[in-house]
Design an enzyme around this catalytic site. Structure first.
Site, short mmCIF file in Angstrom:
data_model
loop_
_atom_site.label_atom_id
_atom_site.label_comp_id
_atom_site.label_asym_id
_atom_site.label_seq_id
_atom_site.Cartn_x
_atom_site.Cartn_y
_atom_site.Cartn_z
CD GLN A 133 -0.10 -8.67 0.39
OE1 GLN A 133 0.32 -7.56 0.06
NE2 GLN A 133 -0.62 -8.91 1.58
CG HIS A 191 -5.72 -1.53 2.39
ND1 HIS A 191 -4.35 -1.51 2.45
CD2 HIS A 191 -6.13 -0.40 3.02
CE1 HIS A 191 -3.96 -0.42 3.10
NE2 HIS A 191 -5.02 0.28 3.45
CB CYS A 247 -1.02 0.00 1.13
SG CYS A 247 -0.48 -0.79 2.65
CG HIS A 294 -4.05 -0.32 -2.07
ND1 HIS A 294 -2.97 -1.00 -2.57
CD2 HIS A 294 -4.16 -0.70 -0.78
CE1 HIS A 294 -2.44 -1.74 -1.62
NE2 HIS A 294 -3.14 -1.58 -0.52
#
Length: 677
Positions: free
Chosen positions: A411, A545, A364, A415
């Site tokens: 991952q 997120h 992020c 976002h």
RNA sequence: GCCGGUGUAGCUCAGUGGUAGAGCAACCGCCUUGUAAGCGGUUGGUCGUCGGUUCAAUCCCGACCACCGGCUCCA
């Protein structure tokens, strides 16, 4: 895992006249007191479970609880834990008792012993437990008149004394996590012990501080098994001494136990670590380090198929694909606020050119920098960034496990930046999206968990109460609107905001935490993120997120277990294998396979000098969706013959039809079959 | 990180204080076959790593590494 639990039969209430036992009333109602459907406890009018020898002073209506109902099973397992503890103290008289509650599908009991239990000890303990059960010991509730009396009787049990003292405190100050209600009535003002009575002699042979209730007799323990032993911290804190815990399972009948043990075997058979080796998907070379995976070509195919599909779907859903590096100077993680919270679980920094560089543990902050790289307009919002971001986390050595707990993971992280007003719709959009993706991969049964702040630990969370309240309300509303079951998870939030997580059930009923959606009002402020609103003012966006699979590695592990290695055709590393009846049929099959390859199908011919039967066996073991055989007959007719993974066959299929069939199954991305059935 | 267990060929596992074996896989032959293992042969191991005890260690001891089962933790 949910075993063979059946819903409790709907039983009519029975009346217990004043001064008689619940047992007599159950018997008078014609309900069984022995056997696989035995009534073992009753639920009183307040909802509290009572022993069968409970004798109310006034007439009451109670609900009989059968041993095969969820509550009945818990009582059975709790009582079995007592039998275990008695056996342990018989064989190891110096053993001190911790606690022994029922858990899903079983029970455990913690002990302090001089020497940790060995596998041989479990066998000995099982034998002693059998003896105790056969005796038909009676569980009898006895109430302590006072704390002092309890402490005097429990003088040789230091852990029980500690629990009594906690109760003496009025039950306050119990943040440490253990459920003291297991041993005593919290707030109920009662302190009780259960004595085990030998029915032949009427003598008390053992006893344990416990709130109950219990089975009337050990004889009702139809079947049990001790499964493993392990250490566990007393009262769940690593600051406390470690006790030795024995896990076991117990069932009303031998068949129910057998069924449960089969389920455990099935789970072992599906273990992705085992299948990963057998199917040549991935490995964890020691030379690289613990928790770091390498994908072999076949595992790489599945991983790439997953990524390609997920990337495409993100783009269709309005996400923009971005890319970020694996390391960063430490200041970034100070800005984001992660470093103070997670320094211990990040790899230690490397020094370079006077700066500390960290391997990134989250994506992020970098996405925030992309957002901030130029001025943003409200017209751009929601702005959605997505990438496969590989992050590294220093997981403690004891927790690394296969693909499900690793130190390097990718991952599928996104976002969404939006106005606070847009947030509910964006969360809803994300939830629908993640559910559709899980469905695409064959996971169709889920529930949601809402992780919120723990107000008693303010130092674990940042942000104002109002912001938390708004964020939590938004997530909760969307979760409720989804119609899915919603389970609260107090204290489970990240430091920067609450989250919804999707728990998916796999083919054998186990649940896995998959997707997460987190509402974050903190980082936009920390990064000074802004957009220009329609009125020309500068405003702060919120960010949401979301990880769909959480980690690609872990999801591949879950899929492997869900499908037991028999991946849907569209994901299978090898989709078609050609099996010649005789060596000279290889060219015929090769031309067929070439046609498939031209359509993008992963197909090959097994031209080894094994016999045809052996090639089938090999292909079965590799769980290849389509086996395509051809011999003289097929070659003469211009056909091939299919054998599917389930053993079914479709013989004599014309070549063009066969190609179309495979292509259709693969492109449909169906998660079923294929099969002739 | 803590507790316990385990570590022998690519895989699954035997084995012993006197420098190692099986099955499968791989490789080479023979066999020429219609839906889950044809037959024979060959190759393959510094017995996790390092140190100690011993005339001698894969075996006994210690440290470390890794894995397994738990606990704790999980952005």
């Amino acid at each position: 895992m949910s075993g063979s639990r059946q819903p409790a039969a709907v039983v009519d209430r029975v009346v217990v006249p004043a001064g008689t036992t619940a047992s007599e009333a159950v018997k008078a109602a014609g309900l069984p007191l022995t056997g696989p459907k035995a009534i073992v406890v009753v639920r009183d009018e307040t909802g509290r479970l009572r022993d069968l020898d409970w004798t109310p002073e006034v007439e009451v209506h109670v609900e009989p609880v059968a041993i095969d109902s969820p509550d009945g099973l818990s009582v059975l397992r709790h009582s079995t834990a007592h039998v275990l503890a008695q056996a342990v103290q018989d064989i190891f008289p110096e053993a001190k008792l911790g606690i022994g509650p029922p858990i899903e599908n079983g029970f455990y009991y913690d002990f302090q012993v001089a020497r940790p239990f060995q596998p041989e000890d479990l066998a000995k303990l099982e034998k002693r437990m059998q003896e105790i059960i056969k005796l038909g010991q009676v569980f009898r509730r006895r109430r302590f008149a006072s704390l002092e009396e309890a402490k005097a009787e429990l003088a040789s049990e230091p852990f029980k004394l500690e629990l009594v003292d906690i109760k003496g405190d009025g039950g306050a100050g119990q943040g440490a996590g253990i459920d003291t209600s297991e041993v005593m009535e919290v707030g109920g003002g009662e302190l009780t012990i259960y004595d085990n009575i030998d029915p032949k002699t009427g003598k008390r042979v053992w006893g344990d501080l416990c709130r109950g209730p219990h089975l009337p007799s050990t004889r009702l323990i139809g079947a049990f098994s001790l499964l493993r032993s392990a250490a566990a911290y007393w009262r769940g804190s690593e600051k406390n001494p470690q006790l030795q815990r024995i896990y076991g399972t117990a069932w009303p009948t031998k068949d129910a136990l057998k069924e449960y043990l089969h389920l455990l075997e099935e789970a072992a058979r599906r273990d992705h670590r085992r299948l990963g080796t057998e199917l040549d998907l991935f490995s964890f070379p020691d030379e690289i380090g613990s928790g770091l995976v390498v994908f072999h070509p076949k595992g790489g195919v599945i991983k790439r198929e997953m990524e390609d599909y997920v990337r495409r779907r993100h783009i269709e859903e309005g996400f923009q694909y971005v890319g970020t590096p694996h390391i960063s100077k430490e200041g970034l993680f100070h800005t984001s606020g992660h470093l103070p919270y997670y320094a211990e679980t990040m790899f230690p920094p490397m020094q370079m050119e006077g700066a500390n560089y960290y391997l990134k543990a989250m994506n992020c902050p970098m996405h925030n920098l992309i957002y901030r790289s130029r001025g943003r307009s409200y017209r751009e919002l929601p702005l959605r960034f997505f990438e496969f971001g590989t992050v590294y986390r220093y997981e403690k050595s004891g927790v690394v496990q296969g693909l499900t707990r690793v130190r390097g993971l990718t991952q599928d992280d996104s976002h969404s930046y939006c106005t606070p007003e847009q947030a509910p719709d964006e969360v809803r959009h994300l939830l629908n999206f993640v559910l559709s993706l899980l469905r695409d991969f064959g996971l169709t049964d889920y529930y949601l968990e809402l992780s919120t702040r723990d107000d008693s630990k303010p130092d674990k969370f940042v942000g104002s109460d109002e912001d938390w309240a708004v964020a939590t309300a938004v997530l909760e509303q969307v979760a409720l609107d989804s119609g899915l079951k919603l389970v609260p998870d107090p204290g489970g939030a990240a430091f920067y905001g609450p989250k919804i997580s999707v728990q998916a059930r796999d083919a054998i009923g186990r649940t896995w935490q998959m997707s997460t959606i987190q509402y974050d009002f903190n980082q936009p402020a920390r990064f000074g993120l802004e957009y220009q609103a329609a009125d020309g003012s500068r405003q702060r966006p919120v960010m949401i997120h979301s990880a769909k699979f959480g980690s690609i590695e872990r999801f591949l592990g879950v899929l492997t277990e869900h499908y037991a290695g028999a991946f849907p055709a569209w994901l299978a590393p090898v989709q078609v294998v050609g099996i010649p009846i005789r060596e000279d049929h290889v060219p015929y099959l090769q031309s067929f396979v070439d046609k498939l390859r031209a359509e993008g199908i992963r197909a090959e011919v097994d031209d080894s000098d094994d016999r045809m039967q052996k090639k089938i066996r090999t292909a079965q073991q590799q769980k290849i969706p389509f086996m395509v055989l051809a011999g003289d007959q097929d070659a003469a007719d211009g056909t091939v013959s299919f054998r599917y993974r389930d053993g079914s066959q479709r013989n004599g299929v014309p070549i063009d039809e066969a190609v179309a069939h495979v292509v259709e199954v693969v492109r449909s991305r169906t998660n079923e079959g294929p099969s002739a059935a």
